[in-house]
Design a protein around this motif. Sequence first.
Motif, mmCIF file in Angstrom:
data_model
loop_
_atom_site.group_PDB
_atom_site.id
_atom_site.type_symbol
_atom_site.label_atom_id
_atom_site.label_comp_id
_atom_site.label_asym_id
_atom_site.label_seq_id
_atom_site.Cartn_x
_atom_site.Cartn_y
_atom_site.Cartn_z
ATOM 1 N N SER A 206 -6.890 17.695 -0.002
ATOM 2 C CA SER A 206 -5.712 17.213 -0.722
ATOM 3 C C SER A 206 -4.478 17.162 0.177
ATOM 4 N N TRP A 207 -4.442 18.024 1.180
ATOM 5 C CA TRP A 207 -3.281 17.962 2.069
ATOM 6 C C TRP A 207 -3.259 16.644 2.824
ATOM 7 N N TYR A 208 -4.431 16.314 3.341
ATOM 8 C CA TYR A 208 -4.482 15.031 4.076
ATOM 9 C C TYR A 208 -4.100 13.853 3.156
ATOM 10 N N LEU A 209 -4.637 13.948 1.941
ATOM 11 C CA LEU A 209 -4.379 12.844 1.023
ATOM 12 C C LEU A 209 -2.915 12.765 0.642
ATOM 13 N N THR A 210 -2.314 13.902 0.463
ATOM 14 C CA THR A 210 -0.898 13.925 0.134
ATOM 15 C C THR A 210 -0.076 13.364 1.286
ATOM 16 N N PHE A 211 -0.470 13.761 2.488
ATOM 17 C CA PHE A 211 0.209 13.244 3.682
ATOM 18 C C PHE A 211 0.106 11.709 3.732
ATOM 19 N N ALA A 212 -1.128 11.239 3.513
ATOM 20 C CA ALA A 212 -1.323 9.783 3.535
ATOM 21 C C ALA A 212 -0.504 9.116 2.443
ATOM 22 N N ALA A 213 -0.456 9.736 1.265
ATOM 23 C CA ALA A 213 0.331 9.172 0.165
ATOM 24 C C ALA A 213 1.794 9.115 0.531
ATOM 25 N N ALA A 214 2.278 10.163 1.230
ATOM 26 C CA ALA A 214 3.690 10.169 1.628
ATOM 27 C C ALA A 214 3.968 9.039 2.603
ATOM 28 N N LEU A 215 3.056 8.877 3.587
ATOM 29 C CA LEU A 215 3.239 7.776 4.533
ATOM 30 C C LEU A 215 3.214 6.420 3.796
ATOM 31 N N PHE A 216 2.286 6.303 2.854
ATOM 32 C CA PHE A 216 2.149 5.047 2.124
ATOM 33 C C PHE A 216 3.419 4.738 1.334
ATOM 34 N N ALA A 217 3.941 5.768 0.680
ATOM 35 C CA ALA A 217 5.151 5.576 -0.122
ATOM 36 C C ALA A 217 6.318 5.180 0.764
ATOM 37 N N LEU A 218 6.435 5.809 1.934
ATOM 38 C CA LEU A 218 7.521 5.454 2.839
ATOM 39 C C LEU A 218 7.349 4.004 3.329
ATOM 40 N N GLY A 219 6.123 3.664 3.672
ATOM 41 C CA GLY A 219 5.860 2.267 4.083
ATOM 42 C C GLY A 219 6.213 1.303 2.969
ATOM 43 N N LEU A 220 5.849 1.705 1.755
ATOM 44 C CA LEU A 220 6.152 0.858 0.603
ATOM 45 C C LEU A 220 7.662 0.659 0.448
ATOM 46 N N TYR A 221 8.363 1.745 0.656
ATOM 47 C CA TYR A 221 9.830 1.641 0.566
ATOM 48 C C TYR A 221 10.351 0.645 1.593
ATOM 49 N N ALA A 222 9.791 0.746 2.819
ATOM 50 C CA ALA A 222 10.237 -0.184 3.870
ATOM 51 C C ALA A 222 9.961 -1.623 3.465
ATOM 52 N N ILE B 175 12.862 3.935 -6.158
ATOM 53 C CA ILE B 175 12.280 4.482 -7.384
ATOM 54 C C ILE B 175 10.777 4.208 -7.427
ATOM 55 N N VAL B 176 10.415 2.951 -7.121
ATOM 56 C CA VAL B 176 8.992 2.588 -7.174
ATOM 57 C C VAL B 176 8.207 3.456 -6.216
ATOM 58 N N ALA B 177 8.691 3.552 -4.979
ATOM 59 C CA ALA B 177 7.978 4.354 -3.983
ATOM 60 C C ALA B 177 7.878 5.806 -4.436
ATOM 61 N N ALA B 178 8.986 6.337 -4.961
ATOM 62 C CA ALA B 178 9.000 7.735 -5.387
ATOM 63 C C ALA B 178 8.025 7.941 -6.540
ATOM 64 N N VAL B 179 8.087 7.046 -7.508
ATOM 65 C CA VAL B 179 7.182 7.182 -8.656
ATOM 66 C C VAL B 179 5.734 7.089 -8.177
ATOM 67 N N ILE C 292 0.612 9.637 -7.437
ATOM 68 C CA ILE C 292 -0.569 9.907 -6.617
ATOM 69 C C ILE C 292 -0.719 11.403 -6.370
ATOM 70 N N SER C 293 0.398 12.020 -6.044
ATOM 71 C CA SER C 293 0.347 13.466 -5.748
ATOM 72 C C SER C 293 -0.153 14.231 -6.953
ATOM 73 N N THR C 294 0.392 13.881 -8.112
ATOM 74 C CA THR C 294 -0.042 14.574 -9.321
ATOM 75 C C THR C 294 -1.554 14.435 -9.490
ATOM 76 N N LEU C 295 -1.997 13.221 -9.289
ATOM 77 C CA LEU C 295 -3.435 12.991 -9.403
ATOM 78 C C LEU C 295 -4.206 13.827 -8.399
ATOM 79 N N LEU C 296 -3.738 13.752 -7.147
ATOM 80 C CA LEU C 296 -4.461 14.441 -6.075
ATOM 81 C C LEU C 296 -4.580 15.934 -6.360
ATOM 82 N N TRP C 297 -3.498 16.459 -6.803
ATOM 83 C CA TRP C 297 -3.483 17.910 -6.970
ATOM 84 C C TRP C 297 -4.191 18.349 -8.258
ATOM 85 N N SER C 298 -4.428 17.442 -9.114
ATOM 86 C CA SER C 298 -5.119 17.815 -10.345
ATOM 87 C C SER C 298 -6.635 17.736 -10.183
#
Lengths: 102, 719, 172
Positions: free
Chosen positions: A5-21, C100-104, C109-115
């Motif tokens: 889950s750590w790796y996945l969370t990390f990837a999700a964070a990168l993805f979200a930042l990319g999405l923001y860009a 907002i979209v990125a944060a949501v 995803i995080s919520t899902l991952l951790w659940s």
Amino acid sequence: MVPLSWYLTFAAALFALGLYAVLARKNAVAILMGVEIMLNAVIVNLVAFWRYGNPSDIAGQAFAVIVFAVAAAEAAVGLALIISIYRRRETVMAEQIDLMKW
Amino acid sequence: MDFFSLLAWLIPVPPLLSFFIIILFTNQDRRLSHLVALGAIGLSLLFSWTVVFRALGTHHFAEHPIAVSVAWLPTGDSVFRMGVAVDPLTVVMLFFVPLACFLIILYSVGYSNYGKPLDQRDLPGSPPHHGVEPMYSRFFAFLSLFAGAMLLLTVADNLLLLFFGWEIMGLCSYLLIGFWYGRNYDDSNQITPRQAAVKAFITTRFADVIMLIGIVYLYSEAGTLNFREIFFSADIMNHLLHTPSLIGGLAAAHLIGLLIFVGTVGKSAQFPLHVWLPDAMEGPTPVSAMIHAAAMVSAGVYMIVRMFPLLSAGGGVHGGSPTMTVMAFIGGFTALFAATIALAQNDVKRVLAYSTISQLGYMVAALGIGAYVAAAFHLMTHAFFKALLFMGSGSIIHGVEHGMHHTNEKLDPQDMLNMGGLAKRMPTTYWTFVVGGLSLAGFPFVTAGFWSKDEILADAFAHGHWWVFVVLLISAFLTAFYTMRQISLTFLGDARTESAAKAHESAWTMTLPLVVLSFFAVLAGYVGVHMDFPVLGDMLGNNPFEHFVVGTLPHHLDGFEFNWTPVLFSVLVGIGGLGLGWLIYGRRPLSAGQPDPLVARLGPIHKLLVGKYFLDEFYNFALVRPAKWVSEVVSFLWIDRVIIDGVLHTIARFTMRIGAGARWFDKWGINYAPDKLSDGIRASGYSFRVIQTGRVQDYLLITLTAVIAVSGVLFLMLR
Amino acid sequence: MEAVSAAQIIFIVVALLTVATTFLVVTVRNLIHAALWLVATLFGIAVIFVLLDAGFMATVQIVLYIGAIAILIVFAVMLTRRVMQDVGPQSNENWWLGTIVAAVFFAAISTLLWSIRWPALPGAVVGDTVLALGRSLVDPNQYVIPFEVASVMLIIALIGSITLALPGKQSE
């Protein structure tokens, strides 16, 4: 030992930042960078799932290699498009490229 | 295919080709046009005569005719074959048809004033004043087509191919009679070339349709249209003879014969369909010669001669079948009827036209009594002397028109009362015309017309057809009389008008054919002298014509005993008619302004004759006006306006009612909701179009928002 | 919760650094700087690959991404330098919505991952993955077709890029 889950969370964070860009940056090159980051996040996911699944099954890595190839192609074509648009319209601002407007 | 079969094929080809060559390529060059036409018909003449002399040199040619055919049209389980056949009858036709056509075309060169400059007053479609014919090339193209069609008809080995030629000639006669389509007359009762062309076309068309029905009927019964296949097959002839036809009491063979005979009635201008032929004189004179001598009218007689085995089926060879009875009656009546009309005509060409009808009636009557050989013989001799007479009359008219050109008189150049004394002005035309006239009149022992006419009379006499014999005898008398009248009025005495006095002889292209034809108009008769005729019969080879032609028939045709009685009568009427004509017209030729002595002597009968028994008026009254009345009143006012229009209007009104209802339903029932829906969609589109910014990022934002929202909803629902 | 292992410490440090550099990539005004920070991000990801026992992936990450794509981006930035606006906002007017979209997205995803209970790391030692990967990419029973399709796609992309980047006639 690092949980999956750590790796996945990390990837999700990168993805979200990319999405923001992709969503928020004005410059087309910056948007392209965001896309590259998102692709990288995907590759991280693939490799992580490979490692935590069955490592003898090489599918995850093979898929990752294909994504690398797609990323390379995408970068090449995307940058060529940006150069072309720049040459024609003297701008690389995504919001000014709106010929498809109603 | 041996050499002569090939030639037989090729006989009709050059003139047909020449038609297209002239029409398509050489129409700008007069000289080239008539050279092409002459060359083509000359080639046909050469081919024909090669075949003719080969046939004459073959023993028992009739048993081994030239016949070739190709599979033309597969018809179910059999194949319709098209081909050519040359048997003795065809040989006779091939002897005189191309020759006459050649001379007519040669004559046309002079007749159309070749060599003179184009007169500026002349318009296409009207006769030239004094210059060359404006539509010179076209004239030769039509003549070529006509000649080609006639030759095609002659060599055809089946009735359908014959019919092709027949119809092409019908078209050509229309085109040529109406050649001067622009001509109008001051007298509105005088028929114009246009009207004459239409009249000829419609009259013959009417007959041709009936004939076509006969052909179709024959094909459906016999399964073939080939002459020899039908006539030489006892099975087919028996079948035709014993199959009852659609009309009670008649065998199929008889009904077919009658139907086909109607074609001849139209084409060869027999009563009651003869009315077109005198009016056909409106065409240029070579056309008259073409129609009346070489081609069209001969074709009609040729066809029934050809079909004789079928026509005579069921009766004796010498008459008795229903078809032959009808033929004998119509032929005899026409011969007499037309001869009487010819007595009172003043138009030089019309006299000849009625004489043609009369002579054709002779041939038809001859066939009707089974005088097969005599009919074919008379067909040939008549072609020669009638072509000669027509071309002579053309030469006369030409001469008088030339005189008119000098004197500027306004008169009818074809009216014999305006002539007189032309013998001195036009010697060649005079002498040849006299030869032709004597031949027509049957001047004894010298002319061809005498021998052929005598043959018919002798046959009628020998087989006891008394009334035919008498009728033909009377008409022969009348023929001799009006021929003398014509010669006297035209050539003898003094000129009755200035123009006639200024007339001059025609060009050599016109007189040469006259000389050639007068040669044949005398000599052609000697091939058919009865074998028992004292001295001459032996000397001339025992009637070679009969021996040759009779082989065409599938069964043997008995000759008849020679008898002096008909010869005596023949001589008597010939000399008598001519003599009477001389007494009335020749001895003291008419002077200018003097009325025709016949007017006083015949009184009201003369009026009747001048009016041609008012048959035209009768047709006009009985057929044309009712037809117009029917079309104007019944068809137009009642049927068209009341019934058809009424029905149509009712339907239209009904349809419009339905339409209005449907429209209401459409508008309020069907379209209402979709219309509102589309309005709504359009309105919402206007509202929502603001989100179409054209920017990728905005689209992506919206997409992602939607994806997240939907994912959230799904997530919450599925949990 | 058990003690934090060395690997975990390394992961946390690398991950945090990488996320931080990524944040800089997407926010700095100067695009040259952003490109350079991107290189750092890519390098961090390479380290993560090493942590995942995917040495070949790490090598490819460095050679391909840093060596090729990042350099390409730097060139693109420099080629379009003339219209680069280093001053003023680098984000469009909808940037807050993007945020907002990125944060949501991240939150969801995080919520899902951790659940979810993820499987533990298998104990087996990973062998020579490069050999297996190489074989699988040319094995008709495995991935030769995707591999060939990818190579064709690369060729097409190459030709397409050249065509697109070539100066058009109208622009001359």
